[in-house]
Design an enzyme around this catalytic site. Structure first.
Site, PDB file in Angstrom:
ATOM      1  N   ASP A  43       0.857  -1.182   0.000  1.00 33.71           N
ATOM      2  CA  ASP A  43       0.000   0.000   0.000  1.00 33.71           C
ATOM      3  C   ASP A  43       0.894   1.232   0.000  1.00 33.71           C
ATOM      4  O   ASP A  43       1.307   1.731   1.040  1.00 33.71           O
ATOM      5  CB  ASP A  43      -0.902  -0.016   1.233  1.00 33.71           C
ATOM      6  N   GLY A  44       1.203   1.718  -1.201  1.00 37.09           N
ATOM      7  CA  GLY A  44       2.111   2.839  -1.337  1.00 37.09           C
ATOM      8  C   GLY A  44       1.481   4.079  -1.943  1.00 37.09           C
ATOM      9  O   GLY A  44       1.993   5.172  -1.810  1.00 37.09           O
ATOM     10  N   LYS A  45       0.339   3.879  -2.644  1.00 36.72           N
ATOM     11  CA  LYS A  45      -0.388   4.969  -3.308  1.00 36.72           C
ATOM     12  C   LYS A  45       0.547   5.858  -4.120  1.00 36.72           C
ATOM     13  O   LYS A  45       0.476   7.085  -4.073  1.00 36.72           O
ATOM     14  CB  LYS A  45      -1.183   5.783  -2.289  1.00 36.72           C
ATOM     15  N   ARG A  46       1.438   5.245  -4.874  1.00 39.10           N
ATOM     16  CA  ARG A  46       2.404   5.984  -5.669  1.00 39.10           C
ATOM     17  C   ARG A  46       1.709   6.719  -6.820  1.00 39.10           C
ATOM     18  O   ARG A  46       0.702   6.263  -7.351  1.00 39.10           O
ATOM     19  CB  ARG A  46       3.486   5.038  -6.198  1.00 39.10           C
TER      20      ARG A  46
ATOM     21  N   THR B 287      -0.789  -0.337  -4.589  1.00 43.14           N
ATOM     22  CA  THR B 287      -1.837   0.671  -4.706  1.00 43.14           C
ATOM     23  C   THR B 287      -1.246   1.929  -5.331  1.00 43.14           C
ATOM     24  O   THR B 287      -0.119   2.319  -5.026  1.00 43.14           O
ATOM     25  CB  THR B 287      -2.466   1.020  -3.356  1.00 43.14           C
TER      26      THR B 287
END
Length: 312
Positions: free
Chosen positions: A104-107, A141
């Site tokens: 879950d990094g939301k890059r 993510t």
């Protein structure tokens, strides 16, 4: 395709849930913290060591009943290089135990910068004549609000390395509607983003009816879940917001199809901190997490029925 492997794990365990590994030091039992601080001091390294022991205990207790884990990168980055090593070690340990790993990094970026993010979290990096896998996630993510320029580099890497992505569509936080619910030509922005995911996913076709570009859809918005499932028949949902954020199994039931497929529901604090809620001995934290994971599984399964992965 990567999400095919996740679907197979979900069917195998009859459990459409993912354990979020977002560990704060306050969540870690005192006996683990004391042991690590005694050896390494009250340092970033000492904190990171405590997180890793905590995570391993959770993974050991969950790996046969929960198909996936979702470590949130921020909780590791805050401890600097020691924390980033723990992120890698957590991914490695979960993979060894047969679990699917969603980072879950939301890059979010474009061009060569997004290629670098893709290489770091979904691909490999070439050093001289050798290739190395920097992190060990099976999916990542990402924030798609920069448009296709931020997604195409990821899809290319996913194709090459058998990985997947989950794009933010309708998030679970209370203020998500400030942007995502705004209407453009009569349609909410989150629906536009969902349809873009469905289109991007055509480049990562799966065998069970769902493509390799998934969508993050919050459990706290059941009507939007229902609508998005209607218009996105081939998009697999990652569903945060269950438990600690207030959503129930009934709220997410519409995300699933007639075969019990269509999404995976995240619980982080609810599982990690189950021992605190139970007020049991802190040394029983892993078994308390297991009990909560089983309770969560049974509650969700009572709404969606048996899970069957049928190839098209």
């Amino acid at each position: 395709m990567s999400l095919d492997r996740l679907i197979e794990k979900i069917e195998q365990t009859q459990n459409p849930t993912v354990a979020g590994l977002d560990p704060k030091l306050d969540y870690v039992p005192e006996y683990i913290r004391e042991k690590c601080f005694e050896k390494y001091g009250e340092t970033l390294k000492g904190a990171a060591k405590a997180l890793l022991e905590f995570n391993k205990g959770l993974i050991d207790a969950l790996c046969d009943i929960v198909p996936a884990v979702k470590p949130q990168a921020a909780y590791y980055e805050m401890y600097g290089p020691f924390g980033m090593k723990v992120l890698y070690k957590t991914q490695e340990y979960a993979r060894e135990k047969g679990m699917y790993v969603i980072t879950d990094g939301k890059r979010n970026d474009i061009g060569t910068t997004m290629e670098a993010y893709a290489a770091a979290h979904l691909g490999k990096v070439k050093v001289g004549a050798e290739e190395h896998e920097p992190f060990l996630g099976d999916a990542l993510t990402v924030n798609g609000y920069l448009g296709s320029d931020g997604i195409k580099p990821l899809i290319k890497t996913c194709l090459k390395n058998d990985k997947g992505i989950f794009v933010l569509v309708k998030t679970s936080n209370p203020s998500s509607g400030e942007l995502q619910d705004k209407l453009v030509d009569g349609m909410p922005i989150y629906e536009y983003m969902g349809k873009m995911c469905e289109k991007w996913g055509e480049e990562l076709p799966g065998v069970y009816g769902y493509n390799g570009v998934g969508a993050v859809v919050g459990a706290t918005y059941p009507e939007q879940i229902k609508r998005l499932r209607e218009i996105l028949p081939r998009t697999f949902f990652l569903i945060p917001g269950y438990g600690a954020q207030g959503a129930t199994a009934k709220d997410i039931a519409a995300a699933f199809d007639k075969n019990g497929l269509g999404g995976i529901v995240n619980s982080s604090r609810g599982i990690m901190c189950a021992y605190q809620k139970e007020k049991c001995d802190e040394r029983e934290y892993a078994m308390a997490a297991r009990r909560e994971a089983l309770r969560m599984r049974d509650e969700i399964m009572s709404f969606i029925g048996k899970i069957t992965a049928e190839q098209e």
